[in-house]
Design a protein around this motif. Sequence first.
Motif, PDB file in Angstrom:
ATOM      1  N   GLY A   5       0.955  -0.866   0.164  1.00 56.02           N
ATOM      2  CA  GLY A   5      -0.057   0.370  -0.020  1.00 56.02           C
ATOM      3  C   GLY A   5       0.955   0.889  -0.023  1.00 56.02           C
ATOM      4  O   GLY A   5       2.242   1.442   0.125  1.00 56.02           O
ATOM      5  N   LYS A   6       0.433   2.529   0.167  1.00 55.51           N
ATOM      6  CA  LYS A   6       0.975   4.091   0.746  1.00 55.51           C
ATOM      7  C   LYS A   6       2.000   3.842   1.507  1.00 55.51           C
ATOM      8  O   LYS A   6       0.974   3.534   2.547  1.00 55.51           O
ATOM      9  CB  LYS A   6      -0.149   4.442  -0.283  1.00 55.51           C
ATOM     10  N   ARG A   7       2.997   4.573   0.913  1.00 48.39           N
ATOM     11  CA  ARG A   7       3.908   4.948   3.171  1.00 48.39           C
ATOM     12  C   ARG A   7       3.816   6.035   2.487  1.00 48.39           C
ATOM     13  O   ARG A   7       5.120   6.149   1.123  1.00 48.39           O
ATOM     14  CB  ARG A   7       4.419   4.226   2.915  1.00 48.39           C
ATOM     15  N   GLU A   8       4.584   7.592   3.034  1.00 46.29           N
ATOM     16  CA  GLU A   8       4.986   8.395   2.679  1.00 46.29           C
ATOM     17  C   GLU A   8       6.487   8.167   3.482  1.00 46.29           C
ATOM     18  O   GLU A   8       6.316   7.546   5.042  1.00 46.29           O
ATOM     19  CB  GLU A   8       3.857   9.372   3.256  1.00 46.29           C
ATOM     20  N   ILE A   9       7.612   8.941   2.896  1.00 50.79           N
ATOM     21  CA  ILE A   9       8.810   8.460   3.552  1.00 50.79           C
ATOM     22  C   ILE A   9       9.264  10.200   3.452  1.00 50.79           C
ATOM     23  O   ILE A   9       9.294  10.039   2.610  1.00 50.79           O
ATOM     24  CB  ILE A   9       9.487   7.557   3.033  1.00 50.79           C
ATOM     25  N   SER A  10      10.319  10.645   4.689  1.00 48.59           N
ATOM     26  CA  SER A  10      11.179  11.303   4.915  1.00 48.59           C
ATOM     27  C   SER A  10      12.585  10.846   4.825  1.00 48.59           C
ATOM     28  O   SER A  10      13.009   9.840   5.204  1.00 48.59           O
ATOM     29  CB  SER A  10      11.056  12.391   6.236  1.00 48.59           C
ATOM     30  N   PHE A  11      13.136  11.766   3.268  1.00 51.74           N
ATOM     31  CA  PHE A  11      14.056  11.685   3.477  1.00 51.74           C
ATOM     32  C   PHE A  11      15.520  13.006   3.390  1.00 51.74           C
ATOM     33  O   PHE A  11      14.782  14.256   3.266  1.00 51.74           O
ATOM     34  CB  PHE A  11      14.302  11.815   1.672  1.00 51.74           C
ATOM     35  N   GLY A  12      16.047  12.316   4.488  1.00 51.79           N
ATOM     36  CA  GLY A  12      16.958  13.629   4.614  1.00 51.79           C
ATOM     37  C   GLY A  12      17.828  14.143   3.301  1.00 51.79           C
ATOM     38  O   GLY A  12      18.359  14.182   2.394  1.00 51.79           O
ATOM     39  N   GLU A  13      18.828  15.206   3.961  1.00 53.83           N
ATOM     40  CA  GLU A  13      19.835  15.475   2.654  1.00 53.83           C
ATOM     41  C   GLU A  13      21.056  14.073   2.730  1.00 53.83           C
ATOM     42  O   GLU A  13      21.810  12.883   2.226  1.00 53.83           O
ATOM     43  CB  GLU A  13      22.015  15.969   3.492  1.00 53.83           C
ATOM     44  N   GLY A  14      22.028  14.471   1.470  1.00 56.97           N
ATOM     45  CA  GLY A  14      22.317  13.584   0.569  1.00 56.97           C
ATOM     46  C   GLY A  14      21.950  12.612  -0.720  1.00 56.97           C
ATOM     47  O   GLY A  14      20.787  12.994  -0.754  1.00 56.97           O
ATOM     48  N   PRO A  15      21.878  11.851  -1.276  1.00 63.97           N
ATOM     49  CA  PRO A  15      21.816  11.265  -2.571  1.00 63.97           C
ATOM     50  C   PRO A  15      20.194  10.628  -1.751  1.00 63.97           C
ATOM     51  O   PRO A  15      19.920  10.062  -0.587  1.00 63.97           O
ATOM     52  CB  PRO A  15      22.927   9.953  -2.829  1.00 63.97           C
ATOM     53  N   LEU A  16      19.387  10.273  -2.592  1.00 69.33           N
ATOM     54  CA  LEU A  16      18.295   9.940  -1.781  1.00 69.33           C
ATOM     55  C   LEU A  16      18.346   7.796  -2.492  1.00 69.33           C
ATOM     56  O   LEU A  16      17.696   6.773  -1.706  1.00 69.33           O
ATOM     57  CB  LEU A  16      17.138   9.971  -3.542  1.00 69.33           C
TER      58      LEU A  16
END
Length: 103
Positions: A5-16
């Motif tokens: 299903g759907k999920r929201e993910i928070s990415f910080g600095e740097g390469p994804l």
Amino acid sequence: AGQKGKREISFGEGPLGFELDGVYISSVDPGSQAEQLGVRPGDKLVSIQGFVIPQNPKPESVKRWLDEMIRPGRLTFFSEAPAAGAPITTAVVFPKESDTAES
């Protein structure tokens, strides 16, 4: 990580840490943010910072939106497949030897 299903993910600095084929994840770099956050090949990127990605976007547009994303940035993925190690719901049934062999 790895739920369907759907999920929201928070990415910080740097390469994804992932490559896209259109809006689908084609590969995830080992040890990357994406891998640590549970992103898997086959996941679909559905929104960037809450902005829904339109149907059939140009790959260069999606790349630009990701490059311009302010960090920490929220990406929403949709996963149709269970992650590695999750119970698989499809099964292949082979006849048992006793069903085919003469006893």
